[in-house]
Design an enzyme around this catalytic site. Structure first.
Site, PDB file in Angstrom:
ATOM      1  N   GLY A  89      43.550  99.741  54.850  1.00 18.95           N
ATOM      2  CA  GLY A  89      42.245  99.736  53.666  1.00 18.95           C
ATOM      3  C   GLY A  89      42.661  98.497  53.000  1.00 18.95           C
ATOM      4  N   GLN A  94      41.665  92.479  45.473  1.00 25.30           N
ATOM      5  CA  GLN A  94      42.961  92.193  46.596  1.00 25.30           C
ATOM      6  C   GLN A  94      42.679  90.640  47.692  1.00 25.30           C
ATOM      7  OE1 GLN A  94      44.214  95.657  49.252  1.00 25.30           O
ATOM      8  NE2 GLN A  94      45.504  94.773  49.152  1.00 25.30           N
ATOM      9  N   GLU A 180      44.516 102.851  47.793  1.00 31.21           N
ATOM     10  CA  GLU A 180      43.458 101.934  47.371  1.00 31.21           C
ATOM     11  C   GLU A 180      42.021 101.843  45.619  1.00 31.21           C
ATOM     12  OE1 GLU A 180      42.810  99.530  49.226  1.00 31.21           O
ATOM     13  OE2 GLU A 180      44.197 100.528  50.864  1.00 31.21           O
ATOM     14  N   HIS A 183      44.327 100.014  43.746  1.00 28.09           N
ATOM     15  CA  HIS A 183      44.121  99.066  43.327  1.00 28.09           C
ATOM     16  C   HIS A 183      42.460  98.457  42.465  1.00 28.09           C
ATOM     17  CE1 HIS A 183      46.449  96.753  46.277  1.00 28.09           C
ATOM     18  NE2 HIS A 183      46.208  97.708  46.996  1.00 28.09           N
TER      19      HIS A 183
HETATM   20 NI    NI Z   1      47.250  98.264  48.968  1.00 33.53          NI
END
Ligand code: NI
Length: 218
Positions: A89, A94, A180, A183
């Site tokens: 993922g 990121q 995710e 995030h």
């Molecule tokens: Ni992560």
């Protein structure tokens, strides 16, 4: 197949067939996900994955208003970078992009399985059962620690064509989606680790700093 066959029969059909072919190609570009990506590591992945301590990981992602080819290209680049890093993922923040875009593929060893592209994902319900599972993160390589999360979720999102979708998830997929989606809020799995001593020990061992963890208030 159809094209080459027709061309062999009648040269005069060339133009018509060529036109049809380009129409088909254009249509498939619009309809089929342009996110077909080989599930393999490449030498120069298109996007850099930022590591713990980077500002971008703590920046809240913004909703996506337009799902277009540019966004699909970005999703494809994210998939390439994710497969290269051997992850399951990857979230926009990121790779330095504060947008609500996730790519997920828990079947990375199955070349025929389609990856998931989640745009503006929203978890609409959490199951009441909690499970503990060891998580890792491409932004915190080398760290694997137990995190407690609900074992099932309901989710709504837009797919790579911008269509509204709903899904239920459990097991590894539910785990991965929750990780995710975190995030997108600037939350990392280490923020959820309750065993502070173990967290400190592991982070220090790998050269990370405890000050880069923001424990969640529970
Ligand atoms: Ni992560």
């Amino acid at each position: 197949m159809l094209v080459s066959y027709s061309l062999a029969i009648n040269e005069s059909l060339n133009k018509i067939v060529a036109n049809q072919f380009s129409q088909l190609a254009r249509k498939s570009r619009n309809n089929v996900s342009s996110t077909k990506v080989k599930k393999e590591a490449i030498e120069n992945p298109p996007l850099e994955i930022f590591k713990l301590g980077s500002e971008t990981l703590r920046t809240e992602a913004k909703r996506i208003s337009k799902v277009d080819n540019k966004l699909r290209d970005l999703a494809r680049d994210m998939l390439k970078s994710m497969y290269s890093a051997k992850g399951i993922g990857l979230a926009g923040p990121q790779v330095g992009i504060s947008k609500e875009l996730l790519v997920i593929d828990i079947n990375f060893e199955d070349s025929a399985a389609e990856p998931l592209i989640l745009i503006n994902p929203e978890i609409t319900a959490f199951g009441s059962t909690l499970t503990t599972y060891e998580e890792g993160c491409l932004s915190i390589p080398g760290i694997y620690l137990n995190v407690v999360r609900p074992s099932t979720i309901k989710l709504k999102f837009r797919d790579e064509m911008g269509r509204p979708r709903k899904m239920n998830a459990d097991g590894l997929l539910a785990r991965c989606i929750q990780h995710e989606v975190d995030h997108l809020r600037g939350v990392l799995f280490v923020d959820r680790v309750t065993s502070t001593d173990e967290l400190k020990k592991e982070l220090t061992k790998e050269g990370y700093k405890m000050k880069d963890v923001i424990p969640l208030q529970t």
